[in-house]
Write a protein that holds these residues in place. Structure first.
Motif, PDB file in Angstrom:
ATOM      1  N   ARG A  96       0.838  -1.202   0.000  1.00 62.04           N
ATOM      2  CA  ARG A  96       0.000   0.000   0.000  1.00 62.04           C
ATOM      3  C   ARG A  96       0.872   1.251   0.000  1.00 62.04           C
ATOM      4  NH1 ARG A  96      -3.872   0.197   4.838  1.00 62.04           N
ATOM      5  NH2 ARG A  96      -2.121  -0.737   5.918  1.00 62.04           N
ATOM      6  N   VAL A  97       0.409   2.255  -0.720  1.00 62.47           N
ATOM      7  CA  VAL A  97       1.115   3.537  -0.789  1.00 62.47           C
ATOM      8  C   VAL A  97       0.162   4.645  -0.363  1.00 62.47           C
ATOM      9  CG1 VAL A  97       2.346   5.168  -2.241  1.00 62.47           C
ATOM     10  CG2 VAL A  97       2.535   2.716  -2.700  1.00 62.47           C
ATOM     11  N   ALA A  98       0.545   5.404   0.649  1.00 64.18           N
ATOM     12  CA  ALA A  98      -0.219   6.593   1.039  1.00 64.18           C
ATOM     13  C   ALA A  98       0.210   7.749   0.142  1.00 64.18           C
ATOM     14  CB  ALA A  98       0.039   6.942   2.501  1.00 64.18           C
ATOM     15  N   SER A 122       0.407  -1.706  -7.118  1.00 66.66           N
ATOM     16  CA  SER A 122       0.227  -1.522  -5.689  1.00 66.66           C
ATOM     17  C   SER A 122      -1.103  -0.792  -5.452  1.00 66.66           C
ATOM     18  CB  SER A 122       1.392  -0.747  -5.072  1.00 66.66           C
ATOM     19  OG  SER A 122       1.314  -0.785  -3.655  1.00 66.66           O
ATOM     20  N   GLU A 125      -3.617   4.898  -1.488  1.00 65.77           N
ATOM     21  CA  GLU A 125      -4.593   5.451  -0.546  1.00 65.77           C
ATOM     22  C   GLU A 125      -4.391   6.960  -0.518  1.00 65.77           C
ATOM     23  OE1 GLU A 125      -5.022   3.658   3.239  1.00 65.77           O
ATOM     24  OE2 GLU A 125      -4.870   1.599   2.471  1.00 65.77           O
ATOM     25  N   ARG A 144      -3.000   6.203   9.875  1.00 69.13           N
ATOM     26  CA  ARG A 144      -3.386   5.653   8.571  1.00 69.13           C
ATOM     27  C   ARG A 144      -2.214   5.703   7.587  1.00 69.13           C
ATOM     28  NH1 ARG A 144      -7.836   8.456   4.603  1.00 69.13           N
ATOM     29  NH2 ARG A 144      -7.651   6.985   2.853  1.00 69.13           N
ATOM     30  N   GLU A 147       0.620   3.121   8.486  1.00 69.46           N
ATOM     31  CA  GLU A 147       0.308   1.720   8.207  1.00 69.46           C
ATOM     32  C   GLU A 147       0.673   1.310   6.783  1.00 69.46           C
ATOM     33  OE1 GLU A 147      -3.805   1.497   9.078  1.00 69.46           O
ATOM     34  OE2 GLU A 147      -3.530   1.383  11.262  1.00 69.46           O
ATOM     35  N   CYS A 148       0.886   2.295   5.904  1.00 75.01           N
ATOM     36  CA  CYS A 148       1.236   1.989   4.516  1.00 75.01           C
ATOM     37  C   CYS A 148       2.726   1.679   4.395  1.00 75.01           C
ATOM     38  CB  CYS A 148       0.864   3.152   3.607  1.00 75.01           C
ATOM     39  SG  CYS A 148      -0.928   3.414   3.475  1.00 75.01           S
ATOM     40  N   ASP A 149       3.097   1.015   3.318  1.00 81.21           N
ATOM     41  CA  ASP A 149       4.493   0.614   3.126  1.00 81.21           C
ATOM     42  C   ASP A 149       5.373   1.780   2.691  1.00 81.21           C
ATOM     43  OD1 ASP A 149       4.147  -2.348   3.484  1.00 81.21           O
ATOM     44  OD2 ASP A 149       2.783  -2.038   1.806  1.00 81.21           O
ATOM     45  N   SER A 171       8.204   5.127   7.433  1.00 79.37           N
ATOM     46  CA  SER A 171       8.173   4.584   6.069  1.00 79.37           C
ATOM     47  C   SER A 171       9.022   5.434   5.143  1.00 79.37           C
ATOM     48  CB  SER A 171       6.730   4.571   5.551  1.00 79.37           C
ATOM     49  OG  SER A 171       5.859   3.955   6.457  1.00 79.37           O
ATOM     50  N   ALA A 222       6.656  -0.742  -2.716  1.00 76.12           N
ATOM     51  CA  ALA A 222       5.549  -1.367  -1.982  1.00 76.12           C
ATOM     52  C   ALA A 222       5.300  -2.790  -2.444  1.00 76.12           C
ATOM     53  CB  ALA A 222       4.284  -0.522  -2.140  1.00 76.12           C
TER      54      ALA A 222
END
Length: 227
Positions: A96-98, A122, A125, A144, A147-149, A171, A222
């Motif tokens: 996941r990528v924020a 990937s 978000e 939030r 929590e992403c990679d 991260s 990710a």
């Protein structure tokens, strides 16, 4: 041709690198900024036919090109804000990528980045409008994002967002300066220099408005972390 692999398709106006997916895991992307609408459609259709199991992407599309993609490429996902078109079967997302942006004015770059991340395998978000002028908004999203990679931080003006974010999460952060600001911001050069000189560890910077470049790098990181 090289061995059993067809390495390119000559369209006259472009030589498509159809061997790139084999070499790198990702198909070639159509940069639409200097192409006609017809050239974009032909290139995107040809890449999709060459890679039936993968999505293909076109970026920086004109209004005319987006309209023609909708007309000529059934099933294409066209984003008027991000100026992208995606054609083909979506990938199963890994990692996941924020994609975090300071303000609404940054959304064209954010949407380009998010589309790229999805095409390159990937899950993006998008967390918008959390600039440091109202830092409570960023702090409310900290968990939030953490929590992403990977995180992509998109900002113009003085571009403080990635530095602040670098002090909040562990991260990798890819910083994207945008050409947004008042007065003499020099088309994003001010933001780029600020991000390049960030005192926060773990911040890497791409060129001004380069949501595509940030999206490719973030997705590949990710994907590896999500295996």
């Amino acid at each position: 041709m090289t061995g059993q692999y067809k390495t390119e398709i000559d369209l006259g106006f472009a030589r498509l690198d159809v061997d790139r997916a084999r070499r790198t895991g990702d198909p070639e992307v159509v940069f639409g900024g200097v192409k006609t609408a017809e050239q974009v459609v032909v290139a995107l259709r040809t890449l999709a036919e060459a890679h039936p199991d993968l999505p293909v992407l076109a970026t920086r599309l004109s209004g005319e090109a987006m309209a023609l993609c909708r007309q000529e490429l059934p099933g294409a996902e066209v984003d008027d804000v991000g100026r992208t078109a995606v054609l083909g079967v979506p990938r199963a997302a890994r990692g996941r990528v924020a994609v975090v942006c300071a303000g609404t004015a940054d959304l064209p770059v954010v949407r380009e980045c998010a589309a790229t991340i999805a095409v390159f395998g990937s899950r993006p978000e998008v967390i918008a409008d959390v600039g440091v002028a109202g830092i409570h908004r960023l702090l409310a999203q900290r968990d939030r994002i953490a929590e992403c990679d990977v995180a992509v931080a998109v900002a113009g003006m003085e571009a403080a967002l990635p530095s602040v974010l670098g002090g909040l999460i562990g991260s990798p952060i890819i910083a994207v300066p945008t050409s947004v600001g008042y007065g003499w911001h020099m088309d994003g050069l001010t933001a780029w220099l600020a991000m390049l000189n960030s005192c926060a560890p773990g911040v890497l910077t791409v060129n001004v408005d380069n949501g595509f470049g940030a999206g490719v790098a973030a997705a590949r990181i990710a994907r590896g972390m999500g295996e």
